[in-house]
Design a protein around this motif. Structure first.
Motif, PDB file in Angstrom:
ATOM      1  N   ALA A  14       3.548   8.596  -3.892  1.00  0.00           N
ATOM      2  CA  ALA A  14       2.208   8.348  -4.432  1.00  0.00           C
ATOM      3  C   ALA A  14       1.208   8.419  -3.306  1.00  0.00           C
ATOM      4  N   PRO A  15       0.006   8.929  -3.529  1.00  0.00           N
ATOM      5  CA  PRO A  15      -0.995   9.025  -2.469  1.00  0.00           C
ATOM      6  C   PRO A  15      -1.463   7.640  -2.052  1.00  0.00           C
ATOM      7  N   ALA A  16      -1.684   7.496  -0.740  1.00  0.00           N
ATOM      8  CA  ALA A  16      -2.138   6.193  -0.200  1.00  0.00           C
ATOM      9  C   ALA A  16      -3.638   6.150  -0.306  1.00  0.00           C
ATOM     10  N   CYS A  17      -4.125   5.490  -1.391  1.00  0.00           N
ATOM     11  CA  CYS A  17      -5.579   5.431  -1.591  1.00  0.00           C
ATOM     12  C   CYS A  17      -6.118   4.025  -1.638  1.00  0.00           C
ATOM     13  N   THR A  18      -5.246   3.043  -1.588  1.00  0.00           N
ATOM     14  CA  THR A  18      -5.710   1.649  -1.682  1.00  0.00           C
ATOM     15  C   THR A  18      -5.198   0.843  -0.486  1.00  0.00           C
ATOM     16  N   PHE A  19      -5.288   1.421   0.736  1.00  0.00           N
ATOM     17  CA  PHE A  19      -4.788   0.745   1.937  1.00  0.00           C
ATOM     18  C   PHE A  19      -5.609  -0.466   2.322  1.00  0.00           C
ATOM     19  N   SER A  20      -6.842  -0.552   1.843  1.00  0.00           N
ATOM     20  CA  SER A  20      -7.732  -1.624   2.285  1.00  0.00           C
ATOM     21  C   SER A  20      -7.538  -2.920   1.502  1.00  0.00           C
ATOM     22  N   GLN A  21      -6.693  -2.951   0.497  1.00  0.00           N
ATOM     23  CA  GLN A  21      -6.528  -4.180  -0.284  1.00  0.00           C
ATOM     24  C   GLN A  21      -5.682  -5.221   0.459  1.00  0.00           C
ATOM     25  N   VAL A  22      -4.830  -4.775   1.353  1.00  0.00           N
ATOM     26  CA  VAL A  22      -4.026  -5.690   2.176  1.00  0.00           C
ATOM     27  C   VAL A  22      -4.265  -5.326   3.646  1.00  0.00           C
ATOM     28  N   VAL A  23      -4.685  -6.315   4.437  1.00  0.00           N
ATOM     29  CA  VAL A  23      -5.012  -6.085   5.853  1.00  0.00           C
ATOM     30  C   VAL A  23      -4.042  -6.906   6.720  1.00  0.00           C
ATOM     31  N   PHE A  24      -3.328  -6.194   7.608  1.00  0.00           N
ATOM     32  CA  PHE A  24      -2.426  -6.889   8.567  1.00  0.00           C
ATOM     33  C   PHE A  24      -3.223  -7.282   9.807  1.00  0.00           C
ATOM     34  N   ILE A  25      -3.030  -8.489  10.260  1.00  0.00           N
ATOM     35  CA  ILE A  25      -3.807  -9.012  11.397  1.00  0.00           C
ATOM     36  C   ILE A  25      -2.843  -9.429  12.528  1.00  0.00           C
ATOM     37  N   ASP A  26      -3.438  -9.408  13.777  1.00  0.00           N
ATOM     38  CA  ASP A  26      -2.719  -9.866  14.989  1.00  0.00           C
ATOM     39  C   ASP A  26      -1.395  -9.119  15.189  1.00  0.00           C
ATOM     40  N   ILE A  27      -1.450  -7.819  15.057  1.00  0.00           N
ATOM     41  CA  ILE A  27      -0.252  -7.007  15.296  1.00  0.00           C
ATOM     42  C   ILE A  27      -0.218  -6.642  16.793  1.00  0.00           C
ATOM     43  N   PRO A  28       0.779  -7.054  17.556  1.00  0.00           N
ATOM     44  CA  PRO A  28       0.820  -6.734  19.001  1.00  0.00           C
ATOM     45  C   PRO A  28       1.233  -5.291  19.251  1.00  0.00           C
ATOM     46  N   TYR A  29       1.162  -4.946  20.543  1.00  0.00           N
ATOM     47  CA  TYR A  29       1.563  -3.583  20.921  1.00  0.00           C
ATOM     48  C   TYR A  29       3.071  -3.396  20.787  1.00  0.00           C
ATOM     49  N   SER A  30       3.829  -4.446  21.089  1.00  0.00           N
ATOM     50  CA  SER A  30       5.288  -4.333  20.997  1.00  0.00           C
ATOM     51  C   SER A  30       5.870  -5.697  20.681  1.00  0.00           C
ATOM     52  N   TYR A  31       7.070  -5.656  20.051  1.00  0.00           N
ATOM     53  CA  TYR A  31       7.833  -6.867  19.767  1.00  0.00           C
ATOM     54  C   TYR A  31       9.113  -6.861  20.622  1.00  0.00           C
TER      55      TYR A  31
END
Length: 598
Positions: A14-31
């Motif tokens: 399915a096309p990704a057209c609703t990416f803004s409904q869920v926002v991921f925060i504080d994602i670091p450069y590496s785990y």
């Protein structure tokens, strides 16, 4: 790993057209790998979550929701205040193990549509994390062909620099291996030097023990010489007494006219003079031996001084060895530093690989703008400059270590030369010690010969003393006989002179009256020759015979046998040679008796 939900599987691609409904925060450069991770995200107010919604981890470049690596269901929250901020926890067992690839979180609803995606991240250790941000990697930009060609040229230059750095790393590795071999050889040389030092210490201890034995032997020899001197002094005093007695006896014997007594006296005098000469000769030998002992003492003092000097040099060598050991430890620490630098070089190499990978991604994506590409090139140039600076520092450290190794080798060479000289000095000391031993043996042999000569002289002295005692006894017997004859002659001279005219010829000698009368007249007219007729005189029978001591041979007239035995028991007589030792002290008498047992 859990299976994908059927509803999500039905809604793939399915096309990704609703990416803004869920926002991921504080994602670091590496785990960090092998540890659970938590992602936080917020929901839009217009979005209504469903218990069948899930969050997955996708590799960057995914094309379908089926390309997930792992996923977790979104927990249902019943508290109205916490509906906007949520989180998902992934266990370490289901996480990716690749440290090169990049991943991102994606929120998928129950119908299979993507409602939100995070920025890319990777799984690395904290020490391998890069400080620059990767936010620009996720931007989709449009660039020109010239910019692409310029980036390719810059990539080629960076690749050349990377190849040069790799060649320098190989050179440094070879130099490091060579330094390690040199250090190992230096360690072996140090171990060999320590073994030689231990051997020299052992030899020095043996030389010290040998010198102590020589000192003790010399002290015993000096004590023996002192004892011999004391015995010689005592013997000289005895001989002086004997000489005085001989002089007294000579005065007594001078009054005797007997040729036999004179000859015995002359022989005694000759023996006494001979003994004096031998005494002078022994005294000269003793003085010569004293001079030799003094020379040996001076040589022994010189040997002690040389031994002390050798010991001082040995202590200096020990100090040098300790300093060399400290230098070796310092070189070992620097070697560890070089190994750590090698590790840093490996890290730089990995960073260069990462840069190459990122450049390849930039070439494949071609999405970076000109400004961002310039910034990245500057960052890469700065990293290359830092790597070159590190390489220069490593070169300087390698050169310093090489100089220190050369200095340590020179010090080891000097220590070897000093140890060689010390070994030569030890050999010289051993040769001198052997010479001292030979001299001491010769001195012992001379002293043994001297003891034999002294014993011979003592035997001769005892013989002379016995002859003197015999002469004394003979003189005393002669003196007693003379006194008795004088008294007897005094008793018979007056009656013979008065009765001579009226005496008749002896019937036994009747045929020779005239010669008998002439002999009587000769006796009366020449009284000085009365001793020629001593044998014709008879001692009265009632006179008691004199008793003679069996030790000193002295006659005692008028004493009983018991008194004579008491006199004989009062003498101190040697049980071996029957020498009379009345004038000796008890210790000297015991030494004389023990000398026969030896």
């Amino acid at each position: 790993m859990e299976t994908f939900p059927e509803a999500a599987a039905a809604a793939t691609d399915a096309p990704a057209c609703t990416f803004s409904q869920v926002v991921f925060i504080d994602i670091p450069y590496s785990y960090p790998p092998s540890s659970p991770i938590t992602c936080r995200f917020t929901l839009n107010a217009a979005f209504q979550p469903n218990p069948r919604d899930w969050v997955g981890i996708f590799k960057v470049g995914w094309s379908s929701t089926k390309d997930y690596h792992t996923f977790v269901w979104v927990d249902a929250v019943h508290d109205a205040q916490q509906t906007e901020m949520r989180q998902a926890v992934f266990k370490e067992y289901y996480l990716p193990k690749d440290e090169i690839e990049y991943y991102q979180f994606c929120y998928i609803d129950n119908s299979g549509q993507v409602r939100g995606a995070s920025t890319p991240f990777c799984f690395r250790n904290p020490s391998e994390q890069n400080t620059e941000s990767i936010a620009d990697d996720d931007l989709l930009v449009i660039t020109t062909q010239e910019q692409v060609e310029q980036s390719q040229r810059e990539k080629a230059e960076l690749q050349k620099q990377l190849d040069l750095m790799r060649a320098e790393n190989e050179t440094l590795k070879r130099a490091l291996l060579k330094d390690q071999k040199d250090i190992s050889s230096s360690r072996e040389q140090n171990d060999q030097t320590e073994a030689e030092m231990a051997k020299l210490i052992k030899e020095m201890d043996q030389v010290k023990e040998h010198n102590e034995k020589l000192k003790n032997t010399l002290q015993l020899q000096m004590q023996e010489n002192d004892r011999l001197k004391e015995e010689m002094v005592i013997e000289m005093t005895k001989r002086m007494e004997i000489q005085k007695q001989n002089s007294t006896e000579q005065e007594k014997l001078s009054s005797l006219s007997s040729r036999s007594n004179e000859e015995k006296y002359d022989r005694a005098v000759m023996k006494i003079n001979q003994m004096k000469e031998e005494h002078e000769e022994l005294k000269g030998k003793l003085d010569a031996q004293s001079d030799e002992i003094a020379k040996l003492n001076s040589k022994l003092r010189e040997a002690d001084r040389e031994l002390s000097n050798i010991f001082d040099r040995f202590q200096l060598l020990q100090v040098d060895l300790q300093s060399t050991t400290k230098e070796k430890d310092r070189i070992f620490l620097e070697l560890q530093k070089l190994q750590s630098v090698k590790g840093n070089m490996d890290e730089v190499r990995r960073e260069n690989q990462e840069l190459s990978r990122r450049l390849s991604q930039q070439d494949s994506l071609q999405r970076a703008p000109q400004d961002d590409l310039t910034a990245q090139c500057q960052t890469l140039s700065k990293q290359l400059q830092d790597a070159q600076a590190k390489l220069l520092a490593e070169r300087e450290e390698k050169r310093a270590v090489a100089r220190q190794c050369e200095f340590a080798e020179n010090e080891l060479r000097d220590v070897k030369e000093q140890l060689t000289s010390l070994a030569q000095n030890c050999e010289m000391e051993q040769r001198q010690s052997s010479k001292f031993e030979m001299q001491v043996r010769e001195l012992n042999a001379m002293l043994a010969d001297k003891d034999i000569a002294i014993e011979d002289k003592e035997q001769e002295i005892r013989l002379i003393k016995q002859e003197r005692d015999e002469l004394s006894r003979e003189v005393q017997v002669l003196q007693g006989d003379i006194e008795r004859l004088r008294s007897h002659y005094a008793n018979i001279t007056s009656p013979v002179a008065e009765e001579m005219p009226y005496l008749q010829p002896d019937p036994i000698v009747a045929g020779s009256d005239a010669p008998a009368i002439q002999d009587q007249q000769d006796i009366l007219g020449q009284p000085e020759h009365i001793y020629n007729t001593i044998d014709s005189l008879v001692v009265p029978a009632d006179e008691e015979p004199a008793r003679v001591c069996r030790h000193c041979r002295e006659s005692f007239p008028g004493i009983t046998q018991l008194e004579l035995e008491q006199h004989e028991q009062s003498h101190r007589v040697c049980p071996f040679c029957t020498m009379i030792c009345d004038s000796m002290e008890q210790s000297i008498f015991e030494d004389h008796v023990y000398g026969h047992e030896l």
